[in-house]
Design an enzyme around this catalytic site. Structure first.
Site, mmCIF file in Angstrom:
data_model
loop_
_atom_site.group_PDB
_atom_site.id
_atom_site.type_symbol
_atom_site.label_atom_id
_atom_site.label_comp_id
_atom_site.label_asym_id
_atom_site.label_seq_id
_atom_site.Cartn_x
_atom_site.Cartn_y
_atom_site.Cartn_z
ATOM 1 C CB SER A 194 -23.001 -51.975 -16.730
ATOM 2 O OG SER A 194 -22.787 -50.770 -16.013
ATOM 3 C CG ASP A 195 -23.295 -54.447 -10.413
ATOM 4 O OD1 ASP A 195 -23.584 -53.335 -9.911
ATOM 5 O OD2 ASP A 195 -23.249 -55.489 -9.731
ATOM 6 C CD1 TRP A 196 -19.334 -49.005 -8.914
ATOM 7 C CD2 TRP A 196 -21.221 -47.876 -8.525
ATOM 8 N NE1 TRP A 196 -18.990 -47.767 -8.456
ATOM 9 C CE2 TRP A 196 -20.125 -47.049 -8.200
ATOM 10 C CE3 TRP A 196 -22.519 -47.364 -8.344
ATOM 11 C CZ2 TRP A 196 -20.272 -45.759 -7.709
ATOM 12 C CZ3 TRP A 196 -22.662 -46.072 -7.861
ATOM 13 C CH2 TRP A 196 -21.547 -45.289 -7.547
ATOM 14 C CB SER A 243 -19.612 -54.333 -14.395
ATOM 15 O OG SER A 243 -20.725 -53.993 -15.169
#
Ligand code: BGC
Length: 810
Positions: free
Chosen positions: A329-331, A333
């Protein structure tokens, strides 16, 4: 969040005082000998003036079987998986930042204990090699199953040797250079123990307000795909388990670059047609090049956040493309799914992300906090956890982490600032510059290259060098590299007393006195070089802008210096195109330098003095005003196009009322996609195509993934150097399809080649087009070639060139 990379370098310099030797025997043996030798010979090809292989096709082949797709990994993965408890499995899906936080933090600090218990699979933002090794030793020696950690970092455009920002690298139009730069980045980052980079960012970006436009390859998916594959090849090399290979991470899947109004993290609405034809292809190219990992994006896509979007993460990525690597996942997210409103609580957010296909949770801690309970309650089948763990283990095995988990602290520094790396950084910087204006001045001659008659130059502006600001290093030079700053490089050439300095104004602030001082300095020189634009912190993540002009009082400074009547060269530094129409009208020479990296100084000086000839071309449409955004060349035609966009009927008067246009602005960009000047001039002959008729059936047989003839059409044109200097030209091929079931762009790039021409020389430039060049996402929701009238241009940019026509018959 990528800013810490630059800051991390300073920490990096400190850590080499402490060197417990820990690299595995195998890596130690390789490192000083074959590994470096191989790397150096690869870099050695990138010397100024040397030909680089033309890039006409985007690679569609899978990486070697030593990557994540290697079936030999299966048995190891399965055997380890079967010995894992549920908690240990979940641990592999958890990632925290153990260095500087690059987003809202989790508040956890008990990493050592968690690692020993097998509760962490990966860490990011740790750049201190002894600390990396310390954490790794806990994982390998103290955790029950000895599974190594994976260390990740945003290594975006080099690690210690900084290359131009990705937008600049793309402006070289040369994937082979990007591949070499990524290899250097891998060499330097892996030396300190980083085996995973959160790069490349392959988001298509059509709106210069979006700050992260600087991290990608611009607005075109064909060029973007070529660059995506090049980054992956460079980072991962032919063998992912080589000690100097790092896993690539194509991000942000998907649609992040289409943030509404260019505001970072904003919602995106992208039709499936647009997604398939424009936004997905660079990711597909990265997957086909063997990318080990992908990152799911922050944005919501058509109402479903990208980090819980099973259509993109499972249907497209896994089922259609067969991706076997891991999705991180992005930070935070996953945690943000609650703010998006598709999860009423954290546990639901974790469930939705995992079931949609996000394997690893970066920084939100929700997998750690909730997955065990979700499995116990039956809300998440353990089989889904197993599948994600397989993907994580697969990447770790493919990287050879089980065999060589540690970084060799004794040798890490040997990887930094190798002469070949610096030479490459200089070459790429030179080729990234785009000459926007070079009109003849009063003497009837263009200002650039700087004439030998110029004895004294005034270097004016806030961005010539900025040694006290770490962020400024992307503009000038990294002291450790030994490269001279731009003014220092000028002084070396012209003599210290002939280079007059005046900052004039800051990037954001300025005073009347500062402007007056700059004017006085300009008056004492033969030529003024203005270094204006954005500081590096003004683009990138969370750096969207609603005004794209020169910030602060820089415009006033520019006008005041122009009013002295002295010849002015303007170097624009920025992470995006800037709307400075006044400058383009009044400043005879303007160079877009982006943020050039470590070798900015020498590269700029060599360019201004004509020791190299600019060949960079725009990878985005340069707007006249911010109101034109989003602006991109490969738009679909409207039903009421002003001008002759129709191509089949007489042109519509661009001034008539009921056409698609603004009352107060032109439709056309200031400079089109593909545009870039040179110190020489090029002329293009007519475009010829053969054959002039093809059948859709035959073309469909030859689409990638199917058997059949791959190259079915040849297009060529004679290209001449009509000036008096040698120069490189990036020759571009565009197509337009009319009569298809879905509307297609007014032009779409389908090929490009670099051609080196001596003065007076003419070369025939030939493109071999494959059926893929004509495939569209049609009204039955599939890629296919349809009967169409086709226009082909071989051109220096996206608005010129001579056209040829052919037909695709039913
Ligand atoms: C960015 C990612 C980056 C991550 C880790 C996020 O804020 O969007 O691109 O890889 O931080 O630093």
């Amino acid at each position: 969040m990528w800013l810490p990379v630059r800051r991390a370098r300073f920490l990096g310099t400190l850590i080499f005082a402490f060197r417990p030797a820990l690299w595995s025997r195998r890596a130690c043996a390789l490192l000083p000998l074959a590994l470096w030798a191989g790397s150096l010979s690869m870099l050695g090809q990138a010397v100024p003036g040397q030909a680089v292989a033309p890039a006409t096709t985007v690679t569609q082949t899978r990486s070697s079987p030593t990557g994540i797709a290697d079936p030999r990994l299966n048995a190891r993965v399965e055997s380890l998986l079967h010995s894992m408890t549920l908690d240990e499995k979940i641990g592999q899906l958890v990632q925290y930042s153990a260095g500087q936080a690059t987003g809202p933090g989790t508040g956890r600090t008990d990493y050592e204990d968690m690692i020993a218990k097998g509760q962490i699979g990966a860490l990011l933002n740790v750049v201190d090699t002894p600390l990396i090794n310390k954490y790794q030793r806990i994982a390998v020696e103290k955790s029950r199953l000895h599974i190594p950690l994976l260390f990740g970092l945003d290594v975006i455009h080099g690690y210690r040797t900084e290359f131009p920002i990705p937008l600049g690298m793309a402006s070289t139009w040369d994937p082979s250079l990007v591949e070499k730069a990524s290899h250097v980045a891998a060499l330097e980052a892996s030396a300190i123990g980083i085996r995973w980079t959160f790069s490349p960012m392959v988001d298509i970006a059509r709106d210069a307000r979006w700050g992260r436009i600087q991290e990608g390859a611009g607005e075109d998916s064909y060029l973007g795909s070529a660059m995506a594959a090049a980054y992956v090849r460079g980072y991962q090399g032919p063998h992912l388990d080589a000690p100097d290979s790092i896993a690539a991470c194509a991000k942000h899947f998907v649609g992040y670059g289409a943030a509404e109004a260019g505001r970072d993290y904003n919602t995106t609405e992208i039709s499936e047609h647009t997604l398939r034809e424009f936004y997905l292809p660079p990711f597909h190219a990265a997957v086909n090049a063997g990318a080990a990992t992908l990152m799911s994006a922050f944005n919501s896509l058509n109402g479903v956040p990208a980090s819980a979007n099973s259509f993109t993460l499972t249907q497209v990525l896994r089922k259609e493309w067969g991706f076997e690597g891991l999705v991180v996942s992005d930070w935070s997210s996953i945690g943000e799914l609650v703010a998006h409103g598709i999860a009423a609580d954290d546990a639901t957010a974790a469930r939705k992300a995992l079931l949609a296909g996000v394997d690893m949770d970066m920084a939100s801690s929700l997998y750690h906090d909730h997955l065990a309970q979700l499995v116990a309650s039956g809300a998440v089948p353990e089989a889904n956890i197993d599948e994600s763990v397989r993907r994580v283990l697969r990447v770790k095995f493919a990287l050879g982490l089980f065999e060589h988990p540690y970084a060799d602290e004794r040798h890490a520094q040997q990887a930094f600032f190798l002469p070949e790396s610096l030479q490459l950084a200089q070459t790429i910087a030179e080729r990234s510059f785009v000459l926007l204006n070079n009109t003849p001045g009063a003497a009837g001659k263009p200002l650039l290259p700087i004439s030998k008659d110029v004895k004294t130059v005034a270097v004016i502006g806030p961005l010539a060098d900025n040694p006290s600001d770490p962020e400024g290093l992307a503009v000038s030079s990294e002291p450790k590299s030994g490269a001279l700053s731009f003014p220092a490089e000028l002084a070396r050439r012209l003599g210290e007393s002939n280079v007059l300095r005046s900052t004039g104004v800051g990037v954001l602030k300025g005073s009347d006195e500062g402007i007056a001082a700059a004017v006085a300095t300009a008056k004492r020189a033969d030529l003024a070089i203005l270094t204006l634009g954005e500081s590096p912190a003004m683009s990138g993540e969370a750096a969207s802008r609603s005004n794209l002009g020169l910030p602060g009082r820089q415009q006033e400074l520019l006008e005041a210096v122009i009013n002295t009547g002295k010849p002015v060269v303007l170097i624009l530094f920025s992470g995006r195109p800037l709307t400075v129409p006044w400058a383009f009208e009044h400043v005879p020479a303007v160079l877009a330098a982006w943020l050039p990296g470590t070798e900015a100084g020498p590269a700029l000086a060599r360019t201004l003095f004509g020791e190299c000839n600019p060949s960079g071309k725009l990878v985005l449409s340069w707007p006249r005003s911010v109101g034109q955004e989003p602006l991109y060349y490969n738009a679909l035609s409207t039903g009421r196009p002003p001008g002759n966009a129709d191509l089949t009927r007489p042109a519509i008067d661009a001034n008539s009322k009921y056409v698609s246009r603004y009352l107060d602005e032109q439709n056309t960009p200031q400079f089109p996609f593909g545009y870039g000047g040179s110190y020489t001039t090029f002329a293009y002959g007519p475009t010829a195509i053969s054959p002039v008729q093809l059948s859709a059936g035959e073309l469909n047989q030859g689409l990638s993934g199917k058997a059949g003839t791959r190259e079915l059409l040849t297009a060529d044109a004679m290209v001449s150097n009509t000036g008096s200097r040698a120069g490189d030209e990036f020759v571009q091929l565009y197509v337009r399809l009319q009569g298809t079931s879905t509307a297609q762009p007014v032009r779409a790039l389908k090929g490009f080649q670099r051609v080196a021409l001596a003065p007076g020389e003419t070369k025939k430039v030939t493109f071999h087009l494959t059926p893929d060049s004509f495939a569209i996402w049609n009204d039955r929701n599939q890629f296919a070639v349809e009967p169409a009238k086709v226009t082909v241009w071989i051109a220096p940019d996206s608005v010129s060139g001579s056209e040829a026509k052919f037909e695709i018959l039913p």
